[in-house]
Design an enzyme around this catalytic site. Sequence first.
Site, PDB file in Angstrom:
ATOM      1  N   ASN A  84      -1.036   7.425   5.042  1.00 61.55           N
ATOM      2  CA  ASN A  84       0.376   7.543   4.690  1.00 61.55           C
ATOM      3  C   ASN A  84       0.827   8.992   4.894  1.00 61.55           C
ATOM      4  OD1 ASN A  84      -1.251   8.371   2.558  1.00 61.55           O
ATOM      5  ND2 ASN A  84       0.131   7.673   0.977  1.00 61.55           N
ATOM      6  N   CYS A 124      -3.396   4.354  -1.402  1.00 61.99           N
ATOM      7  CA  CYS A 124      -3.173   5.023  -2.688  1.00 61.99           C
ATOM      8  C   CYS A 124      -4.562   5.326  -3.211  1.00 61.99           C
ATOM      9  CB  CYS A 124      -2.403   4.117  -3.640  1.00 61.99           C
ATOM     10  SG  CYS A 124      -2.365   4.744  -5.338  1.00 61.99           S
ATOM     11  N   CYS A 127      -0.827  11.833  -7.373  1.00 64.28           N
ATOM     12  CA  CYS A 127      -0.840  11.032  -6.153  1.00 64.28           C
ATOM     13  C   CYS A 127      -2.152  11.344  -5.446  1.00 64.28           C
ATOM     14  CB  CYS A 127       0.358  11.363  -5.261  1.00 64.28           C
ATOM     15  SG  CYS A 127       0.330  10.537  -3.647  1.00 64.28           S
ATOM     16  N   ASN A 132       4.637   0.223  -4.176  1.00 61.02           N
ATOM     17  CA  ASN A 132       5.343   1.231  -4.951  1.00 61.02           C
ATOM     18  C   ASN A 132       6.282   0.556  -5.945  1.00 61.02           C
ATOM     19  OD1 ASN A 132       4.294   3.574  -3.531  1.00 61.02           O
ATOM     20  ND2 ASN A 132       5.543   2.914  -1.793  1.00 61.02           N
TER      21      ASN A 132
END
Length: 311
Positions: A164, A76, A224, A67
């Site tokens: 995540n 990601c 995202c 990040n």
Amino acid sequence: MRFGLVKCHGSGNDFPMIDARDLSLSEGEWAGVARALADRHGPVGGDGLLLLVPGDDRAAFGMVMRNSDGSEAETCLNGVRCVARAGFEAMGIEAATVRLKTSHADAVHDVDLAPGVYTVRETAGPAGLSTAAWPIHGAHDRLVEAVLPMLDADKRFTAVTMPNPHLVHFVETVDEAELVRLGEICEAAPDWLPNRANVSFVELRGDALFVRTFERGVGLTDSCGSAMAASTYAACLTGRIAWDVPTVVFNRGGLVRAFAGEDGMVTLSGNATYEWAGSVTVDLATETASDLVVERRFPEEIAAWDAVKRG
């Protein structure tokens, strides 16, 4: 230290990407490189840093995503598509399993989402529903459209790991100020949420979804990928859309096509767009970037994606 890099994006989620398969830096040094290159006030900027890294006995190659604050994310999915493209091109292949921090994803060069848009289909999961894995202290083991009183006594959240952590709240209309308020509470890492969380507000628009996310370690972001996957899974889980039926998922950065299975596996098909390639110097001591040289630009790819965004 001088790095070659590609500036790329998946659904508007933009990153500098480095082929790090032959580079040896410490965890702390890579965190500093991420802070330098993802700094929006620096010469490159981005939502984080992507690294193409070696694979393992299961994966042809791997991805590390850091990040913009330097922290490492478990995954990601917008970044996976970009790293998969780089891996495909480096190895002369069209499909691969990609090693992530705590899991794997399967990726394949897909039919173009639109003319001129390099597209990757990725499958990740299984999505998890146990809050013990986050952890969320003081919460029930599963949160499916349930109140999380430590965060907000009135809203109902579905807690999903991809792997995540994501908190998904379905709304009639996204209130960005409220989303930021909740995201900043999670970002402060209170005692009940020590590892923080991504927070998404999701609108159901006919049979499509619109997702707006406050991303852990980044802030309010145009896109995202794991949040789009988590939101798709949550929408199926709560009966808003059907399992295994392709759905268009929109965000500020663009769109992906997605579907989720009851087994928790989620598939996204979306762009992996290159904007430019070049090199930059990073001072590891001061964590600053300088002397950016852009050696190649990709105007056709940028125009193709802009056409998708315009609809």
